[in-house]
Write a protein that holds these residues in place. Structure first.
Motif, PDB file in Angstrom:
ATOM      1  N   PHE A 113      73.229 -66.610  27.612  1.00  0.00           N
ATOM      2  CA  PHE A 113      72.644 -66.123  26.370  1.00  0.00           C
ATOM      3  C   PHE A 113      71.558 -67.083  25.933  1.00  0.00           C
ATOM      4  O   PHE A 113      71.431 -68.180  26.475  1.00  0.00           O
ATOM      5  CB  PHE A 113      73.713 -66.003  25.285  1.00  0.00           C
ATOM      6  CG  PHE A 113      74.671 -64.890  25.548  1.00  0.00           C
ATOM      7  CD1 PHE A 113      74.385 -63.614  25.122  1.00  0.00           C
ATOM      8  CD2 PHE A 113      75.836 -65.112  26.253  1.00  0.00           C
ATOM      9  CE1 PHE A 113      75.251 -62.577  25.386  1.00  0.00           C
ATOM     10  CE2 PHE A 113      76.698 -64.081  26.520  1.00  0.00           C
ATOM     11  CZ  PHE A 113      76.406 -62.809  26.083  1.00  0.00           C
ATOM     12  N   TYR A 114      70.791 -66.657  24.933  1.00  0.00           N
ATOM     13  CA  TYR A 114      69.805 -67.569  24.367  1.00  0.00           C
ATOM     14  C   TYR A 114      70.548 -68.563  23.495  1.00  0.00           C
ATOM     15  O   TYR A 114      71.029 -68.215  22.420  1.00  0.00           O
ATOM     16  CB  TYR A 114      68.764 -66.791  23.575  1.00  0.00           C
ATOM     17  CG  TYR A 114      68.035 -65.796  24.434  1.00  0.00           C
ATOM     18  CD1 TYR A 114      67.092 -66.235  25.357  1.00  0.00           C
ATOM     19  CD2 TYR A 114      68.309 -64.447  24.377  1.00  0.00           C
ATOM     20  CE1 TYR A 114      66.438 -65.339  26.186  1.00  0.00           C
ATOM     21  CE2 TYR A 114      67.661 -63.540  25.202  1.00  0.00           C
ATOM     22  CZ  TYR A 114      66.737 -64.004  26.095  1.00  0.00           C
ATOM     23  OH  TYR A 114      66.104 -63.120  26.926  1.00  0.00           O
ATOM     24  N   GLU A 157      78.660 -57.423  23.883  1.00  0.00           N
ATOM     25  CA  GLU A 157      77.369 -56.800  24.147  1.00  0.00           C
ATOM     26  C   GLU A 157      77.530 -55.463  24.858  1.00  0.00           C
ATOM     27  O   GLU A 157      76.827 -54.495  24.562  1.00  0.00           O
ATOM     28  CB  GLU A 157      76.538 -57.759  25.002  1.00  0.00           C
ATOM     29  CG  GLU A 157      75.179 -57.222  25.333  1.00  0.00           C
ATOM     30  CD  GLU A 157      74.598 -57.886  26.550  1.00  0.00           C
ATOM     31  OE1 GLU A 157      74.503 -59.121  26.566  1.00  0.00           O
ATOM     32  OE2 GLU A 157      74.253 -57.172  27.503  1.00  0.00           O
ATOM     33  N   TYR A 161      69.046 -58.515  19.525  1.00  0.00           N
ATOM     34  CA  TYR A 161      67.966 -58.331  20.503  1.00  0.00           C
ATOM     35  C   TYR A 161      68.345 -57.232  21.499  1.00  0.00           C
ATOM     36  O   TYR A 161      67.552 -56.337  21.796  1.00  0.00           O
ATOM     37  CB  TYR A 161      67.712 -59.660  21.213  1.00  0.00           C
ATOM     38  CG  TYR A 161      66.605 -59.651  22.245  1.00  0.00           C
ATOM     39  CD1 TYR A 161      65.411 -58.971  22.024  1.00  0.00           C
ATOM     40  CD2 TYR A 161      66.745 -60.345  23.437  1.00  0.00           C
ATOM     41  CE1 TYR A 161      64.394 -58.986  22.963  1.00  0.00           C
ATOM     42  CE2 TYR A 161      65.736 -60.367  24.388  1.00  0.00           C
ATOM     43  CZ  TYR A 161      64.567 -59.678  24.148  1.00  0.00           C
ATOM     44  OH  TYR A 161      63.563 -59.691  25.081  1.00  0.00           O
ATOM     45  N   ILE A 162      69.576 -57.310  21.991  1.00  0.00           N
ATOM     46  CA  ILE A 162      70.036 -56.304  22.955  1.00  0.00           C
ATOM     47  C   ILE A 162      70.047 -54.917  22.312  1.00  0.00           C
ATOM     48  O   ILE A 162      69.650 -53.927  22.927  1.00  0.00           O
ATOM     49  CB  ILE A 162      71.444 -56.691  23.464  1.00  0.00           C
ATOM     50  CG1 ILE A 162      71.391 -58.004  24.252  1.00  0.00           C
ATOM     51  CG2 ILE A 162      72.052 -55.586  24.318  1.00  0.00           C
ATOM     52  CD1 ILE A 162      70.511 -57.977  25.469  1.00  0.00           C
ATOM     53  N   ASN A 212      71.533 -62.745  19.232  1.00  0.00           N
ATOM     54  CA  ASN A 212      71.526 -62.338  20.633  1.00  0.00           C
ATOM     55  C   ASN A 212      71.845 -60.858  20.763  1.00  0.00           C
ATOM     56  O   ASN A 212      71.167 -60.125  21.484  1.00  0.00           O
ATOM     57  CB  ASN A 212      72.568 -63.149  21.415  1.00  0.00           C
ATOM     58  CG  ASN A 212      71.970 -64.368  22.080  1.00  0.00           C
ATOM     59  OD1 ASN A 212      71.173 -64.241  23.009  1.00  0.00           O
ATOM     60  ND2 ASN A 212      72.333 -65.544  21.601  1.00  0.00           N
ATOM     61  N   LYS A 239      68.111 -53.879  19.973  1.00  0.00           N
ATOM     62  CA  LYS A 239      66.721 -53.418  19.869  1.00  0.00           C
ATOM     63  C   LYS A 239      66.217 -52.920  21.210  1.00  0.00           C
ATOM     64  O   LYS A 239      65.516 -51.912  21.287  1.00  0.00           O
ATOM     65  CB  LYS A 239      65.830 -54.566  19.396  1.00  0.00           C
ATOM     66  CG  LYS A 239      65.732 -54.665  17.899  1.00  0.00           C
ATOM     67  CD  LYS A 239      64.565 -55.564  17.541  1.00  0.00           C
ATOM     68  CE  LYS A 239      64.967 -56.580  16.514  1.00  0.00           C
ATOM     69  NZ  LYS A 239      64.066 -57.727  16.465  1.00  0.00           N
ATOM     70  N   LEU A 240      66.572 -53.654  22.281  1.00  0.00           N
ATOM     71  CA  LEU A 240      66.135 -53.217  23.611  1.00  0.00           C
ATOM     72  C   LEU A 240      66.739 -51.867  23.962  1.00  0.00           C
ATOM     73  O   LEU A 240      66.158 -51.101  24.719  1.00  0.00           O
ATOM     74  CB  LEU A 240      66.539 -54.248  24.671  1.00  0.00           C
ATOM     75  CG  LEU A 240      65.786 -55.576  24.641  1.00  0.00           C
ATOM     76  CD1 LEU A 240      66.322 -56.510  25.702  1.00  0.00           C
ATOM     77  CD2 LEU A 240      64.301 -55.350  24.854  1.00  0.00           C
ATOM     78  N   ASN A 241      67.902 -51.584  23.382  1.00  0.00           N
ATOM     79  CA  ASN A 241      68.539 -50.298  23.634  1.00  0.00           C
ATOM     80  C   ASN A 241      68.043 -49.218  22.683  1.00  0.00           C
ATOM     81  O   ASN A 241      68.497 -48.075  22.759  1.00  0.00           O
ATOM     82  CB  ASN A 241      70.060 -50.422  23.516  1.00  0.00           C
ATOM     83  CG  ASN A 241      70.669 -50.932  24.799  1.00  0.00           C
ATOM     84  OD1 ASN A 241      70.805 -50.192  25.757  1.00  0.00           O
ATOM     85  ND2 ASN A 241      70.999 -52.207  24.844  1.00  0.00           N
ATOM     86  N   LYS A 265      76.717 -51.128  23.370  1.00  0.00           N
ATOM     87  CA  LYS A 265      75.962 -50.032  23.971  1.00  0.00           C
ATOM     88  C   LYS A 265      76.747 -48.733  23.993  1.00  0.00           C
ATOM     89  O   LYS A 265      76.190 -47.700  24.319  1.00  0.00           O
ATOM     90  CB  LYS A 265      75.631 -50.389  25.428  1.00  0.00           C
ATOM     91  CG  LYS A 265      74.412 -51.216  25.599  1.00  0.00           C
ATOM     92  CD  LYS A 265      74.322 -51.703  27.036  1.00  0.00           C
ATOM     93  CE  LYS A 265      73.500 -50.798  27.896  1.00  0.00           C
ATOM     94  NZ  LYS A 265      73.133 -51.434  29.163  1.00  0.00           N
ATOM     95  N   ALA A 275      70.989 -46.997  30.224  1.00  0.00           N
ATOM     96  CA  ALA A 275      71.359 -46.682  28.840  1.00  0.00           C
ATOM     97  C   ALA A 275      72.858 -46.412  28.715  1.00  0.00           C
ATOM     98  O   ALA A 275      73.428 -46.579  27.645  1.00  0.00           O
ATOM     99  CB  ALA A 275      70.560 -45.478  28.351  1.00  0.00           C
TER     100      ALA A 275
END
Lengths: 329, 328
Positions: free
Chosen positions: A96-97, A156, A108-109, A105, A111-113, A160, A85
């Motif tokens: 990347f996608y 990205e 998504y990251i 992209n 949201k995962l965080n 965070k 985290a």
């Protein structure tokens, strides 16, 4: 922000006897590493020297065979979510996608965080803006150049709001201009007080941004310190002085060699000499030149380059390795 | 370092929930599935088969409206040469869709070099793998439910009678069985996507397994049964034990399990799925439908078998994925 107990003196990453074995191959061999808060630490070493494995262990993505690590006071084996985290990681070949846009992209990251949606949108815009990708934010990443993808990778990380950033070969395959920009960004991270662990092959870049470097060889950190420290250890004379004189008729080599503090002197060509010294002896050298009756045109200290240290170190290592039998004489 | 057993135990306990980030993964994967070209092609294929087979079925059934109490179930099971019934198509379309949903789940991420980046986020690997599985299953369920509704709509329009509660309940259970059947193939292709680095290898291996069970397993079961339980003297016991062994072997194949489950659900008159002795039929009124609860009881082993196979394959993939090195 929840934080692990700081280890007193602001040590952010610490490993003790960290070891990773793959069957009979020792990838990382009893590594003791400590990186302080706000520091830019460079990790150097040939391919397969255990740099990436160390990084993966710090993130809890690979379990160490032995030893322990602490990142921000958390144990990556037991508390990988807390470590991840607060630590941003940019892998060596960032992907990347391709079918999604940059914004998708990043979202998504986010949201995962677990970043709340509104906050995520704000941060995404902010970090894309900062990395100069705001104009292409809604284009599919498949159309991006390598440098743009690398910048998206950094965006990205910024998303965070990390306390530690780990970059694995970030400048690989970038054109010189993009690489320079990238280094500039790393300096920006440092100014924000973010600790940076940078692994790279490009030595002059490491030298340009890193406070301290560690040299990896066969899973061990064989050298560690600031660049001048390493130079003193590996190259012997830490100070290199280059001087140019006006008069070419007489050879000043002897006079220079006799100057106190000078380890060696060499006439490079015509009027240019190179000296090695244990300390800064520029004024003494200047005096010696004048006393010898020559005119001094320039006198400058050369920074020891990491390239040289690296090359010299591995020359010595391979010489040691090969000469074990013939060394008896 | 000397550690007490307790300390060792604590050392390997992970902190934080394995479900962190699960729904983010599910949402992203489902969005990928539903917008991907691959899924669109398969959706078009299945919708066309549904319309085609049901249309033919309706043509047949319109002559018998009013005589058959399970008209809507017939929509799924009535075929007319050369077109097989809709369930026949589903038997091989569902594995195909499930395999298409899973074969590049993990190795695709690895090849695109997104895996290490995603796993560097504060989630466990559990969430990623389970999220991908759930997203595949939900997508499958969504597609099948849409087709189920489509068939019911066509049936209402063309037959002009409403379905009974029993019919709706039976066909909903049929939907559940179909999703469970798809789950087996989904977790198989997910497993292969972990084992093999190339998505093409994973896809071909999944299809090879499916082909093996569809085409060859029946023959193998028969041959093995004949070899192990030969009929030497022509006694009824011998025939019976051979048939039972063959059926037992055939039931290893998910196709057999699914076929039996569908048979019992959509044909309420089916009251046994194996060899039946005349003595067991004493007192039974042949041709009368079983209530749903009894049909469910009949296929319970098949249904749980399909779910167990799904879980088993998923767990195997899960263990392998946990041990996998994520560096490309």
């Amino acid at each position: 922000m929840s934080s692990g107990s700081g280890n007193g003196e602001g040590v952010v990453i610490q490993t003790e006897g960290l070891t990773k074995r793959y069957w009979d191959l020792v990838a990382v061999d009893h590594l003791d590493l400590s990186i302080h808060e706000g520091e830019v630490f460079g990790v150097l070493g040939p391919n397969g020297s255990g740099k990436t494995t160390t990084i993966l262990m710090l993130l809890g993505l690979t379990e160490p065979t032995e030893g322990s690590a602490r990142v921000l006071g958390f144990d990556p084996v037991r508390q990988p979510l807390k470590v991840k985290a607060h630590v941003g990681y940019l892998p060596d070949q960032v992907g990347f996608y391709d079918e999604l846009t940059a914004r998708e992209n990043l979202s998504y990251i986010a949201k995962l965080n677990g970043i709340p949606r509104r906050e995520a949108y704000r941060r995404i815009d902010e970090s894309l803006e900062r990395m100069g990708l705001a104009d292409v934010a809604d284009r599919r990443v498949g159309t991006y150049s390598r440098g743009m993808k690398q910048r998206l990778g950094l965006a990205e990380l910024l998303l965070k709001r990390p306390r530690v950033v780990i970059l694995d070969e970030p400048t690989l395959g970038l054109d010189p201009e993009a690489a320079r920009e990238f280094l500039h960004t790393i300096e920006g991270l440092k100014e924000e007080g973010i600790t940076v662990l940078l692994s790279s092959h490009l030595l002059h870049q490491v030298q340009a941004v890193c406070d301290r470097v560690g040299l990896f060889h066969r899973g061990k950190m064989v050298l560690e310190g600031t660049v001048p420290e390493l130079a003193r250890r590996v190259l012997g004379g830490a100070y290199r002085i280059r001087l140019e004189v006006a008069d070419s008729t007489q050879d000043l080599t002897e006079a220079l060699r006799r100057t106190p503090g000078v380890v060696s002197a060499r006439r490079v060509d015509g009027n240019v000499y190179e000296l090695e010294a244990g300390e800064d002896v520029r004024s003494e050298v200047a005096r010696a030149v004048i006393e010898a009756g020559a005119g001094l045109l320039s006198l400058e200290r050369e920074e020891p380059s990491l390239d040289e240290i690296y090359a010299r170190y591995f020359q010595e290592v391979s010489a040691d390795g090969n000469d074990t039998t013939s060394n008896e004489a | 370092m000397a550690t007490t057993p307790q300390a060792t135990k604590r050392k390997w306990e992970r902190e934080g929930s394995p479900w962190t980030g699960l729904w983010a993964v599910v949402a992203k994967e489902m969005a990928d599935h539903l917008t991907g070209v691959r899924m669109r092609i398969l959706e078009i294929l299945i919708v066309l088969t549904a319309i085609g087979t049901v249309y033919v079925a309706i043509q047949n059934l319109r002559t018998t409206v009013g005589e058959d109490p399970f008209l809507f179930l017939r929509l799924f099971t009535t075929g007319k040469d050369p077109l097989p019934a809709f369930v026949g198509f589903l038997g091989f379309l569902v594995p195909l869709i499930a395999i298409a949903l899973g074969f590049d789940a993990v190795n695709g991420e690895m090849n695109r070099r997104t895996l290490s980046r995603v796993l560097a986020q504060p989630i466990y690997r559990d969430a990623l793998l389970f999220g991908k599985f759930l997203a595949g299953l939900f997508t499958l369920a969504l597609v099948l439910a849409a087709i189920w509704l489509l068939i019911y709509g066509l049936g209402l329009l063309r037959l002009g009678v409403p379905p009974s509660g029993e019919e709706v309940a039976r066909s909903l259970w049929f939907l559940v069985a179909t999703v469970a059947y798809g789950g087996v193939w989904l977790s198989l292709s997910l497993l292969f996507s972990i084992v093999f680095r190339q998505p093409a290898t994973a896809a071909l291996s999944s299809i090879a397994v499916w082909l093996f069970f569809t085409v060859f397993w029946g023959m193998i079961a028969q041959l093995v049964a004949q070899g192990l339980q030969p009929v030497r003297f022509g006694l009824p016991q011998e025939f019976l034990s051979q048939a039972q062994l063959e059926l037992g072997l055939a039931r290893i194949s998910p196709n057999t399990l699914y076929g039996e489950a569908v048979l019992a659900l959509l044909h309420p008159t089916v009251r046994a799925l194996g060899p039946v002795l005349p003595i067991q039929l004493q007192g039974a009124i042949l041709g009368t439908p079983l209530p749903l609860s009894q049909s469910l009881l009949l296929i319970w082993p098949q249904l749980t078998g399909l779910i167990a196979a799904t879980l088993l394959l998923f767990v195997l993939g899960y263990v392998l994925f946990q041990r996998q090195e994520i560096r490309a």
